[in-house]
Design a protein around this motif. Structure first.
Motif, PDB file in Angstrom:
ATOM      1  N   THR A   1       0.966  -1.224  -0.054  1.00 57.72           N
ATOM      2  CA  THR A   1      -0.076   0.008   0.103  1.00 57.72           C
ATOM      3  C   THR A   1       0.919   1.265  -0.110  1.00 57.72           C
ATOM      4  OG1 THR A   1      -0.209   0.077   2.417  1.00 57.72           O
ATOM      5  CG2 THR A   1      -1.629  -1.241   1.247  1.00 57.72           C
ATOM      6  N   ASP A   2       0.463   2.159  -0.904  1.00 60.97           N
ATOM      7  CA  ASP A   2       1.377   3.336  -0.939  1.00 60.97           C
ATOM      8  C   ASP A   2       0.405   4.363  -0.753  1.00 60.97           C
ATOM      9  OD1 ASP A   2       0.239   3.243  -3.213  1.00 60.97           O
ATOM     10  OD2 ASP A   2       1.756   3.302  -4.623  1.00 60.97           O
ATOM     11  N   VAL A   3      -0.810   4.391  -0.390  1.00 62.80           N
ATOM     12  CA  VAL A   3      -1.574   5.515   0.084  1.00 62.80           C
ATOM     13  C   VAL A   3      -2.029   5.399   1.297  1.00 62.80           C
ATOM     14  CG1 VAL A   3      -3.941   6.766  -0.611  1.00 62.80           C
ATOM     15  CG2 VAL A   3      -2.367   5.736  -2.397  1.00 62.80           C
ATOM     16  N   LEU A   4      -2.105   6.363   2.269  1.00 62.88           N
ATOM     17  CA  LEU A   4      -2.432   6.233   3.537  1.00 62.88           C
ATOM     18  C   LEU A   4      -3.739   5.740   3.920  1.00 62.88           C
ATOM     19  CD1 LEU A   4      -1.323   6.769   6.244  1.00 62.88           C
ATOM     20  CD2 LEU A   4      -2.361   9.238   6.173  1.00 62.88           C
ATOM     21  N   ALA A   5      -4.659   5.788   3.152  1.00 63.29           N
ATOM     22  CA  ALA A   5      -5.982   5.603   3.312  1.00 63.29           C
ATOM     23  C   ALA A   5      -6.259   3.975   3.213  1.00 63.29           C
ATOM     24  CB  ALA A   5      -7.440   6.126   2.532  1.00 63.29           C
ATOM     25  N   ASP A   6      -5.392   3.429   2.273  1.00 70.94           N
ATOM     26  CA  ASP A   6      -5.496   2.106   1.905  1.00 70.94           C
ATOM     27  C   ASP A   6      -4.702   1.079   2.931  1.00 70.94           C
ATOM     28  OD1 ASP A   6      -6.878   2.674  -0.485  1.00 70.94           O
ATOM     29  OD2 ASP A   6      -5.096   2.656  -1.708  1.00 70.94           O
ATOM     30  N   ALA A   7      -3.688   1.953   3.467  1.00 69.17           N
ATOM     31  CA  ALA A   7      -2.926   1.322   4.466  1.00 69.17           C
ATOM     32  C   ALA A   7      -3.606   1.040   5.714  1.00 69.17           C
ATOM     33  CB  ALA A   7      -1.453   1.861   4.720  1.00 69.17           C
ATOM     34  N   LEU A   8      -4.406   2.175   6.255  1.00 72.40           N
ATOM     35  CA  LEU A   8      -5.266   2.319   7.318  1.00 72.40           C
ATOM     36  C   LEU A   8      -6.453   1.115   7.191  1.00 72.40           C
ATOM     37  CD1 LEU A   8      -5.684   5.924   7.928  1.00 72.40           C
ATOM     38  CD2 LEU A   8      -4.367   4.190   9.120  1.00 72.40           C
ATOM     39  N   THR A   9      -6.946   0.864   5.976  1.00 76.07           N
ATOM     40  CA  THR A   9      -8.053  -0.117   5.751  1.00 76.07           C
ATOM     41  C   THR A   9      -7.374  -1.537   5.773  1.00 76.07           C
ATOM     42  OG1 THR A   9      -9.166   1.254   4.187  1.00 76.07           O
ATOM     43  CG2 THR A   9      -9.613  -1.031   4.060  1.00 76.07           C
ATOM     44  N   GLU A  10      -6.175  -1.768   5.407  1.00 72.36           N
ATOM     45  CA  GLU A  10      -5.477  -3.054   5.387  1.00 72.36           C
ATOM     46  C   GLU A  10      -5.225  -3.188   6.786  1.00 72.36           C
ATOM     47  OE1 GLU A  10      -3.907  -6.542   4.638  1.00 72.36           O
ATOM     48  OE2 GLU A  10      -4.847  -5.196   3.136  1.00 72.36           O
ATOM     49  N   LEU A  11      -4.663  -2.197   7.688  1.00 70.27           N
ATOM     50  CA  LEU A  11      -4.477  -2.609   8.944  1.00 70.27           C
ATOM     51  C   LEU A  11      -5.508  -3.078   9.604  1.00 70.27           C
ATOM     52  CD1 LEU A  11      -2.998  -2.222  11.597  1.00 70.27           C
ATOM     53  CD2 LEU A  11      -3.702   0.469  11.500  1.00 70.27           C
ATOM     54  N   LEU A  12      -6.790  -2.432   9.366  1.00 69.87           N
ATOM     55  CA  LEU A  12      -8.079  -3.131  10.177  1.00 69.87           C
ATOM     56  C   LEU A  12      -8.280  -4.610   9.747  1.00 69.87           C
ATOM     57  CD1 LEU A  12     -10.508   0.151   9.805  1.00 69.87           C
ATOM     58  CD2 LEU A  12      -9.428  -1.104  12.017  1.00 69.87           C
ATOM     59  N   HIS A  13      -8.537  -4.655   8.393  1.00 67.44           N
ATOM     60  CA  HIS A  13      -8.419  -5.865   8.022  1.00 67.44           C
ATOM     61  C   HIS A  13      -7.738  -7.083   8.513  1.00 67.44           C
ATOM     62  CE1 HIS A  13     -11.751  -5.675   4.751  1.00 67.44           C
ATOM     63  NE2 HIS A  13     -11.067  -4.560   4.698  1.00 67.44           N
ATOM     64  N   ALA A  14      -6.344  -6.800   8.717  1.00 70.48           N
ATOM     65  CA  ALA A  14      -5.258  -7.835   9.139  1.00 70.48           C
ATOM     66  C   ALA A  14      -5.504  -7.929  10.531  1.00 70.48           C
ATOM     67  CB  ALA A  14      -4.025  -7.342   8.755  1.00 70.48           C
ATOM     68  N   GLY A  15      -5.752  -6.771  11.296  1.00 71.17           N
ATOM     69  CA  GLY A  15      -5.887  -6.845  12.730  1.00 71.17           C
ATOM     70  C   GLY A  15      -6.996  -7.644  13.118  1.00 71.17           C
ATOM     71  N   ALA A  16      -8.096  -7.409  12.487  1.00 71.38           N
ATOM     72  CA  ALA A  16      -9.449  -8.326  12.613  1.00 71.38           C
ATOM     73  C   ALA A  16      -9.344  -9.696  12.671  1.00 71.38           C
ATOM     74  CB  ALA A  16     -10.460  -7.787  11.682  1.00 71.38           C
ATOM     75  N   ALA A  17      -8.575 -10.326  11.389  1.00 69.67           N
ATOM     76  CA  ALA A  17      -8.186 -11.616  11.436  1.00 69.67           C
ATOM     77  C   ALA A  17      -7.426 -11.904  12.358  1.00 69.67           C
ATOM     78  CB  ALA A  17      -7.476 -11.696  10.055  1.00 69.67           C
ATOM     79  N   LEU A  18      -6.352 -11.311  13.159  1.00 69.17           N
ATOM     80  CA  LEU A  18      -5.474 -11.832  13.913  1.00 69.17           C
ATOM     81  C   LEU A  18      -6.176 -12.004  15.335  1.00 69.17           C
ATOM     82  CD1 LEU A  18      -2.082  -9.868  12.960  1.00 69.17           C
ATOM     83  CD2 LEU A  18      -2.512 -12.238  12.907  1.00 69.17           C
ATOM     84  N   VAL A  19      -7.097 -10.964  15.844  1.00 69.13           N
ATOM     85  CA  VAL A  19      -7.614 -10.927  17.241  1.00 69.13           C
ATOM     86  C   VAL A  19      -9.214 -11.493  16.882  1.00 69.13           C
ATOM     87  CG1 VAL A  19      -6.440  -9.000  17.635  1.00 69.13           C
ATOM     88  CG2 VAL A  19      -8.609  -8.713  16.899  1.00 69.13           C
ATOM     89  N   GLY A  20      -9.544 -12.149  16.010  1.00 71.58           N
ATOM     90  CA  GLY A  20     -10.885 -12.388  15.636  1.00 71.58           C
ATOM     91  C   GLY A  20     -12.048 -11.807  15.834  1.00 71.58           C
ATOM     92  N   ALA A  21     -11.993 -10.636  15.212  1.00 77.10           N
ATOM     93  CA  ALA A  21     -13.153  -9.761  15.545  1.00 77.10           C
ATOM     94  C   ALA A  21     -13.518  -9.368  14.281  1.00 77.10           C
ATOM     95  CB  ALA A  21     -12.509  -8.266  16.121  1.00 77.10           C
ATOM     96  N   ARG A  22     -15.001  -8.914  13.898  1.00 76.25           N
ATOM     97  CA  ARG A  22     -15.424  -8.571  12.695  1.00 76.25           C
ATOM     98  C   ARG A  22     -15.417  -7.103  12.520  1.00 76.25           C
ATOM     99  NH1 ARG A  22     -18.437 -12.684  10.790  1.00 76.25           N
ATOM    100  NH2 ARG A  22     -18.760 -14.559  11.937  1.00 76.25           N
ATOM    101  N   ARG A  23     -15.517  -6.219  13.312  1.00 83.72           N
ATOM    102  CA  ARG A  23     -15.406  -4.878  13.072  1.00 83.72           C
ATOM    103  C   ARG A  23     -14.516  -4.113  13.883  1.00 83.72           C
ATOM    104  NH1 ARG A  23     -21.545  -3.260  14.991  1.00 83.72           N
ATOM    105  NH2 ARG A  23     -21.157  -5.126  16.410  1.00 83.72           N
ATOM    106  N   GLY A  24     -14.064  -2.736  13.632  1.00 82.12           N
ATOM    107  CA  GLY A  24     -13.135  -1.937  14.211  1.00 82.12           C
ATOM    108  C   GLY A  24     -12.994  -0.571  13.512  1.00 82.12           C
ATOM    109  N   LEU A  25     -12.121   0.076  14.088  1.00 86.47           N
ATOM    110  CA  LEU A  25     -11.971   1.440  13.326  1.00 86.47           C
ATOM    111  C   LEU A  25     -10.492   1.844  13.887  1.00 86.47           C
ATOM    112  CD1 LEU A  25     -13.280   4.212  15.817  1.00 86.47           C
ATOM    113  CD2 LEU A  25     -13.707   1.887  16.411  1.00 86.47           C
TER     114      LEU A  25
END
Length: 518
Positions: free
Chosen positions: A115-139
């Motif tokens: 990711t080379d755009v800040l918004a895309d990186a933040l979205t990717e962080l949320l998706h990956a973190g949700a997979a790692l901690v077992g959650a469905r939503r976040g911000l």
């Protein structure tokens, strides 16, 4: 992305290592204790539509052996007894679990690094973190401690209205608020396994949690190593009382630590981009002049590195109007500064001898050659007499204007000439044309053509087709004409996307002899 050889440390129980003649493992440092993670609730259908991650949550923890030393057991089928296994089986399972976890982390960090755009990186962080901690939503809330921006909030499985509801909760009552404001307990992870059962929960927080349907949260600070303050905080929400296990916390911590470093670089890039864009806009006209008999509109798009494309429109003596577009070589601060100097010089020459575009460009070329011999530029200057709808123009290595009217759409034939600064002495004849009432002249830079990624001849053909296809109702407004050309030539938002090529489009629509442009 992770230095796997230097980070992997395998913990081997001494009796097990001795029995398997694996004394070499004794030299390895303990990486993390292997324990049974906290039991998490079975997944529930989300009350707010979530986004399922494409990366499965790593759950490779192996229960510790409970038998006497020298004997290990593994779970048997439900109907059978525990079956003794070789001592090496537990070690093999544990090693397989570590390798699987590290592979998952590697894949997630690779995706983030792309990711080379800040918004895309933040979205990717949320998706990956949700997979790692077992959650469905976040911000994720980006709010750098130095208060220099950029500030933004992005949700996963949460709409804009949902984020608005969360923002109505006092910051001190939210886990991410305590992290961002440096309140006690905000310097590390914050787990809230059962929000609604917690004593002293802020009433507004309780109301919002019940309304959005989340009962637990897990938050982590975003802070790059060596940075003076935090970049922000990420929070993941559970539909039911729950919290991540120890292994999940450890993996999420490793990932977020790397993500903070990546986000820190993108924040600096975003700041540079905004600064360069502001500088460029300040050097260009803040508003276009109102000249009787002609309507003006301009569109300018600058890339993240900020190029040297520019435009200008200035009233001249005798109710005349000067129009100019140009581009200097290079990009970055030096090109922006050179563009500003060139534009200011052209304005001075235009006021003094604007009725002779060749003289204006000749003086500009001499100045460029004497003051900046290592730089070249293209430019086009047009001297317009709105009352007569007469245009006299000259170009130095620049793209020809495009005339758009009811009965014709054609490029203005200009003489072929070299850019400014390329020859010992620049000179080219001027061209005169007369616009019909209601016709529009389009001046543009070559960045408009380059952004199409087409060969030059095909790019010119596409530009001609885009101008010829302007719907009749839009032809009364030069701004609408410019927007239609941009959307047609650069579809799917390409005109707004980051690019190394700047875009300048200046449109001048001539009214019936001397009528007020309104």
């Amino acid at each position: 992305m992770l230095d796997i050889p230097s980070r992997v440390r395998v913990h081997v129980e001494t009796p097990l290592a001795a029995q398997n003649d694996m004394g070499v493992c004794d030299a390895f440092e303990q990486y993390a204790p292997v324990r049974e993670p906290d039991t998490m609730n079975a997944p529930h259908p989300p009350k707010v539509a979530g986004i399922d991650s494409t990366v499965p949550s790593p759950a490779h923890t192996v229960p510790p052996a409970s038998a006497a030393p020298g004997t290990a057991t593994v779970p048997a089928p439900p109907s059978g007894p525990l079956i003794p296994s070789a001592p090496g089986a537990v070690l093999t399972d544990r090693l397989a679990g570590w390798v699987s976890d590290l592979t998952t982390l590697h894949e997630l960090t690779e995706r983030l690094a792309r990711t080379d755009v800040l918004a895309d990186a933040l979205t990717e962080l949320l998706h990956a973190g949700a997979a790692l901690v077992g959650a469905r939503r976040g911000l994720v809330v980006l709010e750098p401690a130095d208060r220099l921006g950029p500030d933004r909030t992005i949700g996963l499985g949460l709409g804009r209205a949902d984020l608005g509801h969360i923002e109505t909760v006092p910051r001190s009552a939210l886990s991410y608020g305590r992290i961002l404001d440096g309140l006690p307990g905000g310097e590390r992870e914050i787990a809230e396994p059962d929000l609604l059962a917690r004593d002293g929960l802020d009433p507004r927080h309780r109301e919002v949690a019940a309304r959005l349907g989340y009962a637990a949260s897990y938050a982590l600070p975003l802070q790059a190593d060596g940075a003076p303050g935090r970049l922000g905080a990420a929070v993941w929400l559970y539909d039911e009382p729950a919290q991540p296990g120890e292994r999940q916390r450890h993996l999420a911590g490793l990932y977020v630590r790397y993500a903070a470093e990546h986000l820190s670089r993108l924040v600096e890039l975003e700041r540079t981009r905004v600064c360069m864009k502001t500088m460029t806009e300040e050097l260009l006209p803040s508003r276009l002049p109102r000249v009787p008999g002609v309507q003006l509109a301009a569109r300018h798009r600058t890339g993240p590195r900020a190029g040297g494309d520019w435009y200008d429109a200035l009233p001249l003596p005798d109710a005349a109007l000067g129009l100019a577009v140009g581009s200097v070589t290079g990009s970055g601060p030096s090109a922006v500064a050179a563009m500003g100097r060139l534009r200011a010089s052209l304005r001075a020459y235009a006021v003094m001898e604007g009725e002779d575009p060749v003289a204006v460009l000749s003086d500009l070329e001499l100045l460029l050659r004497l003051t900046e011999p290592a730089r070249s530029a293209t430019a086009l200057f047009a001297y317009c007499e709105p009352a007569l709808r007469k245009i006299t123009l000259a170009g130095a290595g620049h793209c020809p204007p495009l005339l758009v009217g009811e009965r014709r759409t054609e490029f203005v034939e200009t003489s072929v000439s070299a850019p400014l600064g390329m020859l010992a002495c620049w000179e080219a004849p001027s061209v005169e044309l007369e616009a019909e009432p209601g016709e529009t002249v389009l001046l543009y830079t070559d960045g408009l053509l380059r952004r199409t990624s087409e060969p030059v001849d095909r790019a010119f053909a596409r530009l001609h087709a885009a101008a010829a296809g302007v719907p009749r109702p839009l032809r009364q407004d030069p701004g609408a004409i410019a927007d239609h050309v941009l959307r047609t030539l650069l579809p799917d938002g390409q005109a707004e996307q980051d690019s190394d090529e700047d875009v300048v489009l200046l449109a001048a629509r001539f009214e019936h002899g001397g009528a007020d442009c309104g």
